[in-house]
Enzyme design. Structure first.
Site, PDB file in Angstrom:
ATOM      1  N   HIS A 101     -48.551  35.161   3.705  1.00 11.36           N
ATOM      2  CA  HIS A 101     -49.725  35.048   4.717  1.00 11.36           C
ATOM      3  C   HIS A 101     -49.324  36.147   6.067  1.00 11.36           C
ATOM      4  O   HIS A 101     -50.211  36.933   6.368  1.00 11.36           O
ATOM      5  CB  HIS A 101     -49.812  33.576   5.477  1.00 11.36           C
ATOM      6  CG  HIS A 101     -50.211  32.615   4.445  1.00 11.36           C
ATOM      7  ND1 HIS A 101     -50.284  31.352   4.709  1.00 11.36           N
ATOM      8  CD2 HIS A 101     -50.584  32.639   2.936  1.00 11.36           C
ATOM      9  CE1 HIS A 101     -50.263  30.636   3.709  1.00 11.36           C
ATOM     10  NE2 HIS A 101     -50.605  31.365   2.579  1.00 11.36           N
ATOM     11  N   SER A 110     -53.954  34.004  -0.756  1.00  9.40           N
ATOM     12  CA  SER A 110     -53.782  33.709   0.785  1.00  9.40           C
ATOM     13  C   SER A 110     -53.424  34.995   1.478  1.00  9.40           C
ATOM     14  O   SER A 110     -53.677  35.171   2.761  1.00  9.40           O
ATOM     15  CB  SER A 110     -52.631  32.584   1.063  1.00  9.40           C
ATOM     16  OG  SER A 110     -53.408  31.623   0.228  1.00  9.40           O
TER      17      SER A 110
END
Length: 181
Positions: A144, A88
């Site tokens: 992220h 991610s």
């Protein structure tokens, strides 16, 4: 299990190779498939502009950046192992790089910037907001954000290198012209 040596372990089980291996580990099929979907969409956008090797370089650079953010900003669990895994962070970096590569005075690319840029900004605001609120269990919002920051740094660093090379070439060309007079 959290004892998997390929996961990014926060604390005493950390090994430097985990900064890369954790990018290829996923918690579930859903986790893997969503990352693959975004890799396909945003990886193709990058590939159009810069080629396949740059997609891999971007993936690894942003993934390692996201993993480092996770390692630095997510403390090791006091009683349980804290681990980070998944692509991610790399994918969020690809979001940013793909949009920034499209910034050109060309109507088609500007339309892509508006559409994809809106998506990226919305996702980033959601990540920051959710992270500030304490986050969701099992999601590394910090990774992220770190991957996106790594993508931003990557694009600006490469632009600076390209500009420096172009300026050097321009100066050398001017020197050659002066010698030819």
């Amino acid at each position: 299990t959290s004892l998997n040596p390929f996961y990014l372990h926060h604390g005493s089980q950390f090994h430097a190779y985990q900064l890369v291996t954790s990018l290829f580990c996923h918690a579930s099929w859903s986790h893997l498939s969503s990352n693959l979907f975004f890799l396909l969409v945003f990886g193709r956008l990058i590939e159009e502009d810069s080629g396949g090797p740059f997609v891999w370089f971007t993936y690894l650079a942003c993934g390692v950046g996201g993993a480092l953010f996770a390692l630095w900003f997510t403390p090791a669990g006091r009683y349980a192992a804290t681990v980070t895994l998944g692509a991610s962070g790399a994918v969020f970096g690809l979001f940013v790089v793909a949009v920034l590569l499209k910034l050109e005075p060309n109507w088609k690319k500007m339309l892509e910037v508006v559409v994809f840029g809106n998506f990226v900004l919305t996702r980033m605001f959601e990540e920051v907001k959710t992270s500030i609120a304490g986050g969701l269990p099992g999601v590394s919002h910090v990774a992220h954000i770190g991957g996106a920051v790594a993508g931003l740094v990557l694009v600006f660093a490469i632009a600076a290198l390209v500009n420096a090379a172009e300026e050097k070439e321009k100066q050398e060309s001017q020197i050659e012209r002066r010698k030819g007079r």
